[in-house]
Scaffold this motif. Structure first.
Motif, PDB file in Angstrom:
ATOM      1  N   LYS A   1       0.829  -1.210   0.000  1.00  0.00           N
ATOM      2  CA  LYS A   1       0.000   0.000   0.000  1.00  0.00           C
ATOM      3  C   LYS A   1       0.862   1.258   0.000  1.00  0.00           C
ATOM      4  N   VAL A   2       1.905   1.260   0.832  1.00  0.00           N
ATOM      5  CA  VAL A   2       2.785   2.435   0.927  1.00  0.00           C
ATOM      6  C   VAL A   2       3.471   2.679  -0.418  1.00  0.00           C
TER       7      VAL A   2
ATOM      8  N   ARG B   1       8.714   3.697   1.994  1.00  0.00           N
ATOM      9  CA  ARG B   1       8.427   4.995   1.390  1.00  0.00           C
ATOM     10  C   ARG B   1       9.662   5.562   0.696  1.00  0.00           C
TER      11      ARG B   1
ATOM     12  N   TYR C   1       2.748   1.440  -3.458  1.00  0.00           N
ATOM     13  CA  TYR C   1       1.819   1.661  -4.569  1.00  0.00           C
ATOM     14  C   TYR C   1       1.240   3.076  -4.541  1.00  0.00           C
ATOM     15  N   SER C   2       1.050   3.622  -3.354  1.00  0.00           N
ATOM     16  CA  SER C   2       0.516   4.993  -3.260  1.00  0.00           C
ATOM     17  C   SER C   2       1.468   6.000  -3.902  1.00  0.00           C
ATOM     18  N   ILE C   3       2.744   5.674  -3.977  1.00  0.00           N
ATOM     19  CA  ILE C   3       3.745   6.550  -4.584  1.00  0.00           C
ATOM     20  C   ILE C   3       3.959   6.196  -6.056  1.00  0.00           C
TER      21      ILE C   3
ATOM     22  N   LYS D   1       2.180   3.855  -8.188  1.00  0.00           N
ATOM     23  CA  LYS D   1       1.016   3.595  -9.046  1.00  0.00           C
ATOM     24  C   LYS D   1       1.309   2.577 -10.149  1.00  0.00           C
TER      25      LYS D   1
ATOM     26  N   THR E   1       6.139  -1.424  -7.742  1.00  0.00           N
ATOM     27  CA  THR E   1       5.809  -1.624  -6.331  1.00  0.00           C
ATOM     28  C   THR E   1       6.452  -2.906  -5.806  1.00  0.00           C
TER      29      THR E   1
END
Length: 162
Positions: free
Chosen positions: A14-15, A61, A17-19, A21, A26
């Motif tokens: 999630k961390v 991150r 992929y949020s950056i 995409k 990822t």
């Protein structure tokens, strides 16, 4: 390490992929993050779940941001007509690439006590306090080492130019 992966891999996804995409990038980020986490296993106490989760999230991150920055700066191919129409100056790119290569050479020449904090700060975006925690060195010492590393780099680049 396996229990950490089983427990935090979805969170890491999630961390990252949020950056990023992008599923493939990822997955790369998760793998690179785990390599860094394994190198710092001695700093992880699984009983302190909140701290462990924060540490893993921070590493993930930073790795994702590194990957994002590398992929967004990938050269794009431009056809000759575009170059002619926009008076594109390739000499700027060559100078910048040469400067970057010189800088990398001088960073590699630094002693590890200066090189490691500088790279953690500049390349990985870690704060002085985060680096202090990872290296188990006082924040003021980390700050001074980063300042000295920068001064050494500036002096080395200046000497090379003159």
């Amino acid at each position: 390490a396996e229990s950490l992966y089983n427990k935090y891999s979805k969170f890491m996804f999630k961390v990252a992929y949020s950056i990023l995409k992008d599923n493939f990038l990822t997955e790369d980020a998760i793998q690179q993050s785990f390599i860094r986490i394994i190198k710092n296993l001695d700093k992880i106490d699984e009983k302190q779940e909140k701290r462990t989760r924060n540490f893993i999230g921070l590493i993930t991150r930073n790795v994702a941001i590194d990957i994002y920055n590398k992929t967004k700066n990938q050269p794009t191919y431009v056809d000759d007509d575009y170059v002619k129409d926009n008076s594109y100056d390739i000499s700027c790119l060559i100078i910048n690439k040469e400067t970057i290569n010189r800088l990398k050479k001088h960073i590699k020449a630094l002693k590890p006590i200066y090189q490691i904090p500088l790279l953690l700060h500049a390349a990985n975006g870690l704060s002085v306090n985060e680096i202090s925690e990872i290296l188990d060195i006082k924040p003021k010492t980390i700050q001074k080492r980063i300042e000295r590393a920068r001064t050494k780099l500036i002096n080395a680049m200046y000497k090379e130019d003159n």
